[in-house]
Scaffold this motif. Structure first.
Motif, short mmCIF file in Angstrom:
data_model
loop_
_atom_site.label_atom_id
_atom_site.label_comp_id
_atom_site.label_asym_id
_atom_site.label_seq_id
_atom_site.Cartn_x
_atom_site.Cartn_y
_atom_site.Cartn_z
N SER A 1 0.83 -1.21 0.00
CA SER A 1 0.00 0.00 0.00
C SER A 1 0.86 1.25 0.00
N ILE A 2 1.92 1.25 0.81
CA ILE A 2 2.79 2.42 0.89
C ILE A 2 3.55 2.62 -0.42
N ALA A 3 4.08 1.53 -0.97
CA ALA A 3 4.83 1.64 -2.23
C ALA A 3 3.93 2.12 -3.37
N LEU A 4 2.73 1.56 -3.45
CA LEU A 4 1.80 1.96 -4.51
C LEU A 4 1.37 3.41 -4.32
N ALA A 5 1.12 3.81 -3.08
CA ALA A 5 0.72 5.20 -2.81
C ALA A 5 1.82 6.17 -3.20
N MET A 6 3.06 5.83 -2.89
CA MET A 6 4.17 6.71 -3.24
C MET A 6 4.33 6.80 -4.75
N ALA A 7 4.21 5.66 -5.44
CA ALA A 7 4.33 5.67 -6.91
C ALA A 7 3.23 6.51 -7.55
N MET A 8 1.99 6.36 -7.05
CA MET A 8 0.89 7.14 -7.61
C MET A 8 1.08 8.63 -7.34
N ALA A 9 1.57 8.98 -6.14
CA ALA A 9 1.78 10.38 -5.81
C ALA A 9 2.86 11.00 -6.70
N LEU A 10 3.93 10.25 -6.94
CA LEU A 10 4.98 10.76 -7.82
C LEU A 10 4.45 10.99 -9.23
N TRP A 11 3.58 10.11 -9.67
CA TRP A 11 3.04 10.23 -11.03
C TRP A 11 2.12 11.45 -11.15
N VAL A 12 1.15 11.55 -10.22
CA VAL A 12 0.18 12.64 -10.35
C VAL A 12 0.75 13.97 -9.91
N ASN A 13 1.95 13.97 -9.31
CA ASN A 13 2.60 15.24 -8.98
C ASN A 13 3.37 15.80 -10.17
N ALA A 14 3.63 14.95 -11.17
CA ALA A 14 4.34 15.40 -12.35
C ALA A 14 3.40 16.20 -13.26
N ARG A 15 3.97 16.88 -14.20
CA ARG A 15 3.19 17.69 -15.13
C ARG A 15 2.72 16.81 -16.28
N ILE A 16 1.57 16.18 -16.07
CA ILE A 16 0.99 15.30 -17.08
C ILE A 16 -0.42 15.79 -17.40
N ALA A 17 -0.89 15.46 -18.59
CA ALA A 17 -2.23 15.86 -18.99
C ALA A 17 -3.28 15.10 -18.18
N GLY A 18 -4.30 15.83 -17.72
CA GLY A 18 -5.40 15.20 -16.99
C GLY A 18 -5.04 14.72 -15.61
N ARG A 19 -4.05 15.34 -14.97
CA ARG A 19 -3.63 14.83 -13.66
C ARG A 19 -4.70 15.07 -12.60
N GLY A 20 -5.56 16.08 -12.79
CA GLY A 20 -6.65 16.29 -11.84
C GLY A 20 -7.62 15.12 -11.84
N LEU A 21 -7.98 14.64 -13.04
CA LEU A 21 -8.87 13.48 -13.14
C LEU A 21 -8.18 12.23 -12.62
N LEU A 22 -6.88 12.13 -12.85
CA LEU A 22 -6.14 10.96 -12.37
C LEU A 22 -6.09 10.94 -10.85
N ARG A 23 -5.88 12.09 -10.24
CA ARG A 23 -5.90 12.17 -8.78
C ARG A 23 -7.26 11.76 -8.23
N LEU A 24 -8.33 12.23 -8.89
CA LEU A 24 -9.68 11.87 -8.46
C LEU A 24 -9.91 10.38 -8.59
N ALA A 25 -9.44 9.79 -9.68
CA ALA A 25 -9.63 8.35 -9.88
C ALA A 25 -8.89 7.55 -8.81
N TYR A 26 -7.69 7.98 -8.44
CA TYR A 26 -6.93 7.27 -7.42
C TYR A 26 -7.56 7.42 -6.04
N PHE A 27 -8.16 8.57 -5.78
CA PHE A 27 -8.71 8.83 -4.45
C PHE A 27 -10.13 8.29 -4.28
#
Length: 298
Positions: free
Chosen positions: A89-115
């Motif tokens: 859980s911790i490793a996956l959470a850290m990986a997801m946070a690193l991804w959605v913290n980067a400048r990628i298209a649609g990261r707001g929707l991606l954050r919502l999907a993860y949460f």
């Protein structure tokens, strides 16, 4: 007559401070310390039934606990469950946070999907996954059927049931822990990464030498929460397995519920609860006297 060393102003400030702490202290004593002491006291007595009052038996419940095979099965299952949920859980959470913290298209929707899994009720999550795990008709067996693979009774087999519950828990908790990591990442000054990049550090070196050490206080906080969650799971088991098959998914808190409310042996349930509290207290002591000193630095 000697004046008080603090003076009237100092005494008033001290009284004011204690008054500010009083509501929290009362709540802590009423809902944490008193229940723990009362639980230990009840574990020394038999369960009253009808006209038969409770009888003091000392440590008999704890001796029975040592000879209880279901208790040891539940404890072993809980340790396996903790090992299978905390670090993933911790490793996956850290990986997801690193991804959605980067400048990628649609990261707001991606954050919502993860949460999103985090805000769903526990019972609703369990029912969703119950559909996924249903033999023959479930999503997983439908996908396996596309490749000609046989159906699997994921929750009805002792070999796969606990692993299936672990997958549900990791899916549910990773998004919640991701929020803490995302907040921590946004507090890291970007100049640190830029300086490391100018020094020729690779992306992995920047993460391992700069980002990861700065995330350690958050990791400690998440680690403690993940450990507590690993020993208090009940909701999913009600819907998915009810502790079966043959106690393969019976965890410690679920066994306490069964003993206390299904078999109505509250004295023995209190003894089991003290074991659970002791495990969590050990984790808390480890946090305050060892881990915390290693992750907070200047």
């Amino acid at each position: 007559m000697t004046a008080h060393p603090l003076g009237n102003g100092g005494r008033l400030a001290a009284i004011h401070g204690w008054l500010l702490l009083l509501p929290a202290a009362v709540l802590l004593a009423a809902f944490t310390h008193y229940p723990a002491v009362a639980t230990f006291w009840h574990s020394l007595f038999t369960t009253p039934r009808g006209n038969r009052p409770a009888r003091f038996i000392g440590a008999d419940h704890y001796r029975d606990l040592l000879a209880d095979p279901i208790f040891w099965t539940a404890l072993q299952n809980n340790l396996v469950f903790a090992a299978g949920t905390i670090l993933p859980s911790i490793a996956l959470a850290m990986a997801m946070a690193l991804w959605v913290n980067a400048r990628i298209a649609g990261r707001g929707l991606l954050r919502l999907a993860y949460f999103t899994p985090t805000v769903l009720p526990m019972i609703a999550v369990a029912n969703i996954w119950l559909f996924f795990y249903t033999p023959d008709y479930g999503l997983f067996d439908q996908l396996r059927g596309l490749f000609g693979l046989p159906a699997v009774n994921w929750l009805g087999s002792g070999d796969t049931a606990l692993g299936a519950v672990i997958v549900v828990t990791v899916w549910k908790e990773a998004g919640f822990f991701m929020i803490f990591y995302l907040a921590a990442l946004q507090q890291i000054p970007p100049e640190l990464g830029e300086a490391a990049q100018l020094e020729g550090a690779s992306r992995w070196q920047r993460f391992w030498r700069v980002t990861f050490p700065l995330l350690m206080p958050t990791t400690l906080f998440v680690l403690i929460n993940a450990t507590i969650n690993a020993f208090r799971l009940v909701d999913h088991l009600f819907v998915l397995t009810r502790g079966g098959p043959d106690n393969a998914t019976s965890l410690l808190l679920y066994y306490i519920y069964e003993v206390g409310f299904k078999f109505w042996d509250q004295g023995y349930a209190a003894a089991l609860t003290m074991v659970l509290l002791s495990l969590l207290a050990t984790v808390a002591l480890l946090k305050f006297f060892w881990l915390e000193r290693k992750v907070h630095y200047q």
